[in-house]
Design an enzyme around this catalytic site. Structure first.
Site, mmCIF file in Angstrom:
data_model
loop_
_atom_site.group_PDB
_atom_site.id
_atom_site.type_symbol
_atom_site.label_atom_id
_atom_site.label_comp_id
_atom_site.label_asym_id
_atom_site.label_seq_id
_atom_site.Cartn_x
_atom_site.Cartn_y
_atom_site.Cartn_z
ATOM 1 N N SER A 133 33.066 -26.184 -15.883
ATOM 2 C CA SER A 133 33.308 -26.182 -14.434
ATOM 3 C C SER A 133 33.208 -27.627 -13.945
ATOM 4 O O SER A 133 32.632 -28.482 -14.641
ATOM 5 C CB SER A 133 32.207 -25.359 -13.750
ATOM 6 O OG SER A 133 32.243 -25.515 -12.352
ATOM 7 N N TYR A 174 23.565 -22.757 -12.606
ATOM 8 C CA TYR A 174 24.983 -22.950 -12.918
ATOM 9 C C TYR A 174 25.226 -24.351 -13.485
ATOM 10 O O TYR A 174 25.907 -24.516 -14.494
ATOM 11 C CB TYR A 174 25.807 -22.720 -11.645
ATOM 12 C CG TYR A 174 27.283 -22.542 -11.883
ATOM 13 C CD1 TYR A 174 27.791 -21.339 -12.365
ATOM 14 C CD2 TYR A 174 28.177 -23.583 -11.632
ATOM 15 C CE1 TYR A 174 29.153 -21.174 -12.583
ATOM 16 C CE2 TYR A 174 29.536 -23.420 -11.847
ATOM 17 C CZ TYR A 174 30.020 -22.219 -12.312
ATOM 18 O OH TYR A 174 31.365 -22.060 -12.533
HETATM 19 P P1 NAD Z 1 35.385 -13.478 -12.097
HETATM 20 O O1 NAD Z 1 34.121 -12.968 -11.506
HETATM 21 O O2 NAD Z 1 36.698 -13.167 -11.455
HETATM 22 O O3 NAD Z 1 35.504 -13.021 -13.637
HETATM 23 C C1 NAD Z 1 34.407 -13.126 -14.507
HETATM 24 C C2 NAD Z 1 34.425 -11.935 -15.443
HETATM 25 O O4 NAD Z 1 33.336 -12.096 -16.353
HETATM 26 C C3 NAD Z 1 34.228 -10.592 -14.725
HETATM 27 O O5 NAD Z 1 35.201 -9.661 -15.137
HETATM 28 C C4 NAD Z 1 32.837 -10.167 -15.142
HETATM 29 O O6 NAD Z 1 32.684 -8.751 -15.243
HETATM 30 C C5 NAD Z 1 32.704 -10.835 -16.496
HETATM 31 N N1 NAD Z 1 31.296 -11.017 -16.862
HETATM 32 C C6 NAD Z 1 30.281 -11.455 -16.061
HETATM 33 N N2 NAD Z 1 29.124 -11.436 -16.744
HETATM 34 C C7 NAD Z 1 29.417 -10.989 -18.004
HETATM 35 C C8 NAD Z 1 28.627 -10.749 -19.151
HETATM 36 N N3 NAD Z 1 27.307 -10.940 -19.153
HETATM 37 N N4 NAD Z 1 29.247 -10.297 -20.266
HETATM 38 C C9 NAD Z 1 30.593 -10.066 -20.272
HETATM 39 N N5 NAD Z 1 31.381 -10.274 -19.198
HETATM 40 C C10 NAD Z 1 30.797 -10.730 -18.071
HETATM 41 O O7 NAD Z 1 35.165 -15.055 -12.182
HETATM 42 P P2 NAD Z 1 36.152 -16.243 -12.615
HETATM 43 O O8 NAD Z 1 36.298 -17.115 -11.428
HETATM 44 O O9 NAD Z 1 37.348 -15.753 -13.332
HETATM 45 O O10 NAD Z 1 35.191 -16.997 -13.640
HETATM 46 C C11 NAD Z 1 35.454 -17.081 -15.017
HETATM 47 C C12 NAD Z 1 34.751 -18.303 -15.572
HETATM 48 O O11 NAD Z 1 35.265 -19.457 -14.918
HETATM 49 C C13 NAD Z 1 33.239 -18.334 -15.346
HETATM 50 O O12 NAD Z 1 32.610 -18.858 -16.490
HETATM 51 C C14 NAD Z 1 33.092 -19.265 -14.172
HETATM 52 O O13 NAD Z 1 31.843 -19.901 -14.150
HETATM 53 C C15 NAD Z 1 34.202 -20.251 -14.463
HETATM 54 N N6 NAD Z 1 34.643 -21.042 -13.324
HETATM 55 C C16 NAD Z 1 35.299 -20.457 -12.287
HETATM 56 C C17 NAD Z 1 35.718 -21.242 -11.225
HETATM 57 C C18 NAD Z 1 36.467 -20.676 -10.062
HETATM 58 O O14 NAD Z 1 36.677 -21.420 -9.112
HETATM 59 N N7 NAD Z 1 36.876 -19.431 -10.071
HETATM 60 C C19 NAD Z 1 35.464 -22.622 -11.225
HETATM 61 C C20 NAD Z 1 34.798 -23.178 -12.310
HETATM 62 C C21 NAD Z 1 34.396 -22.383 -13.352
#
Ligand code: NAD
Length: 260
Positions: free
Chosen positions: A145, A158
């Site tokens: 991230s 985080y």
């Molecule tokens: P999201 O919440 O849409 O999707 C995350 C998915 O991970 C969900 O389906 C959830 O059920 C699953 N999940 C959560 N905990 C879990 C566990 N313990 N075991 C298995 N599955 C699990 O979020 P996203 O935005 O798609 O995030 C995905 C990744 O991207 C994360 O690691 C997040 O930190 C990272 N990220 C997202 C952003 C953003 O702006 N969306 C920015 C930087 C990093």
């Protein structure tokens, strides 16, 4: 011939957001998919949504908690017993956690966020790398991230976990390059997914959309990223075209992390 014809890609957090968008993109490009998520219902929905767009896609779904080492071992075993190998691994599942300044950041919250975002990524690499080493090839993308390369604030768990993901990526990239395996991390900025909506709701409650509009004004591109933009990047990074990119951390944030 499509880029992922005959290739097997394993994705954690595949039911939503960045994981789902990347799964859809690689299915369109011919990949066989193993989708892992904690949310079994969302996983089945994701599978049927992908099949609606790509009817010929081969997809298995596995409900598992990435923070549980035994469950991780099992999702890797199940993927290999179904598809015989793993060519690409998007090690992506993660949560944001409750925002708070450090002195008020809950110790339980810290442990929870780190156990999913950092331990989960470590376990995933540990078991997938064993398979990839035997195969003599493979590619891994870990989700870090902007919070893994810059200070954001109010996110002790985080920040620690995502900086840790960057460290794991560089360390293992150095170890496994010699086996034909490349390991990289992406550092997304704010991409509009359910996780970011949740984050904006923490800041603005029901006014979260207005808070979001204000929030993105500080981005050089003045908009949120789209999940499909992550899908294009992850597909490239997991393809053979990106085989010499190793140990690298790639921001995808509209320039946010370069701004003074
Ligand atoms: P999201 O919440 O849409 O999707 C995350 C998915 O991970 C969900 O389906 C959830 O059920 C699953 N999940 C959560 N905990 C879990 C566990 N313990 N075991 C298995 N599955 C699990 O979020 P996203 O935005 O798609 O995030 C995905 C990744 O991207 C994360 O690691 C997040 O930190 C990272 N990220 C997202 C952003 C953003 O702006 N969306 C920015 C930087 C990093």
């Amino acid at each position: 011939m499509k880029r992922f014809d005959g290739k097997v890609v394993l994705i954690t957090g595949g039911a939503s957001g960045l994981g789902y968008a990347s799964a859809l993109q690689m299915a369109k490009e011919g990949a066989k998919l193993s989708l892992v998520d904690l949310n079994g219902d969302a996983l089945e929905e994701a599978k049927s949504d992908i099949l609606a767009e790509v009817p010929e896609a081969e997809i298995i779904t596995i409900t598992a908690d990435v923070a549980d080492e035994e469950a991780v071992k099992k999702y890797v075993d199940e993927t290999v017993s179904k598809f015989q190998r793993i060519d690409g691994f998007f090690n992506n599942a993660g949560i944001e956690g409750k925002q708070n300044e450090t002195e008020n950041y809950g110790s339980d919250e810290f442990e929870k966020v780190v156990s999913i975002n950092l331990n989960g990524v470590f376990y995933g690499m540990k078991y997938v790398l064993k398979i990839m080493k035997e195969q003599g090839h493979g590619s891994i993308v870990n989700t870090a991230s902007v919070g893994g390369i810059r200070g954001v604030g109010n996110q002790s768990g985080y920040a620690a976990s995502k900086h840790g993901v960057v460290g794991l990526t560089r360390n293992s990239g150095v170890e496994y390059g010699q086996y034909g395996i490349s390991i990289k991390a992406i550092a997304p900025g704010a991409i509009m997914t359910p996780m970011v909506e949740g984050s904006l709701r923490q800041m603005g409650g029901d006014d979260w959309e207005a808070v979001g509009e204000e929030f993105v004004k500080s981005n050089p591109m003045q908009r949120f990223g789209k999940p499909e933009e992550i899908g294009y990047l992850v597909a490239f990074l997991l393809s053979d075209q990106a085989g010499f990119i190793n140990g690298a951390v790639i921001p995808i944030d509209g320039g946010q992390s370069y701004k003074y």
